[in-house]
Design an enzyme around this catalytic site. Structure first.
Site, PDB file in Angstrom:
ATOM      1  N   ARG A  70      49.082  45.340  50.364  1.00 11.69           N
ATOM      2  CA  ARG A  70      48.343  46.175  49.407  1.00 11.69           C
ATOM      3  C   ARG A  70      47.771  45.308  48.292  1.00 11.69           C
ATOM      4  O   ARG A  70      46.640  45.494  47.850  1.00 11.69           O
ATOM      5  CB  ARG A  70      49.281  47.241  48.834  1.00 11.69           C
ATOM      6  CG  ARG A  70      48.646  48.352  47.992  1.00 11.69           C
ATOM      7  CD  ARG A  70      48.213  48.016  46.586  1.00 11.69           C
ATOM      8  NE  ARG A  70      49.114  47.217  45.806  1.00 11.69           N
ATOM      9  CZ  ARG A  70      49.901  47.631  44.822  1.00 11.69           C
ATOM     10  NH1 ARG A  70      49.929  48.899  44.501  1.00 11.69           N
ATOM     11  NH2 ARG A  70      50.644  46.784  44.146  1.00 11.69           N
TER      12      ARG A  70
ATOM     13  N   HIS B 122      41.035  41.135  48.627  1.00 13.09           N
ATOM     14  CA  HIS B 122      40.576  39.911  49.302  1.00 13.09           C
ATOM     15  C   HIS B 122      40.199  40.166  50.758  1.00 13.09           C
ATOM     16  O   HIS B 122      40.155  39.239  51.561  1.00 13.09           O
ATOM     17  CB  HIS B 122      41.664  38.838  49.235  1.00 13.09           C
ATOM     18  CG  HIS B 122      42.061  38.487  47.846  1.00 13.09           C
ATOM     19  ND1 HIS B 122      41.264  37.731  47.011  1.00 13.09           N
ATOM     20  CD2 HIS B 122      43.149  38.827  47.125  1.00 13.09           C
ATOM     21  CE1 HIS B 122      41.862  37.612  45.841  1.00 13.09           C
ATOM     22  NE2 HIS B 122      42.997  38.269  45.865  1.00 13.09           N
TER      23      HIS B 122
END
Length: 130
Positions: free
Chosen positions: A93, A98
């Site tokens: 999470r 990214h």
């Protein structure tokens, strides 16, 4: 004013609705678009999960602040049975910002596939304990 049980029931209902959206997307054949949509749904389902656990722990008289503290306390009280999976999903999470990196996106997508079962375990345990 809502009772603590009513408030917990409200949070359970929200999580169940969110889980249905994650289930729905996981039934779709894999594509980059499906992966990305799954990651978004994983993210909000995970958030609702740890916040529901935090609420249940508070009702039990246990105050926690962070997701990590919540997961640890939920494990100690028996609300979750596999702390390692929850910590792995927490890390995933945390990496959702990214997911422009395909390797990270695929890793988070795999976590998303494990989350529904873990949520259902929590919901079952909470239903028994209330």
């Amino acid at each position: 004013m809502e009772t603590k049980k009513e408030e917990l029931a409200f949070h359970i209902s929200r999580l169940e609705r969110a889980l249905a959206t994650l289930d729905e997307i996981l039934e779709q054949p894999f594509s980059v678009i499906i992966r990305d949509a799954t990651i978004q749904r994983f993210e909000y389902c995970f958030e609702l999960s740890w916040k529901l656990l935090k609420k249940a722990l508070k009702i039990d008289g246990i105050d926690v602040n962070s997701p990590r503290q919540t997961i640890r306390a939920a494990f100690e009280t028996g609300y979750i049975d596999d702390i390692d999976i929850w910590f792995e999903m927490l890390e995933d999470r945390n990496m959702t910002s990214h997911t422009y990196d395909p390797d990270i996106a695929n890793q988070v997508y795999e976590s998303a596939n494990r989350l529904p079962e873990e949520i259902r375990k929590v919901l079952k345990i909470l239903a028994k304990s209330r």
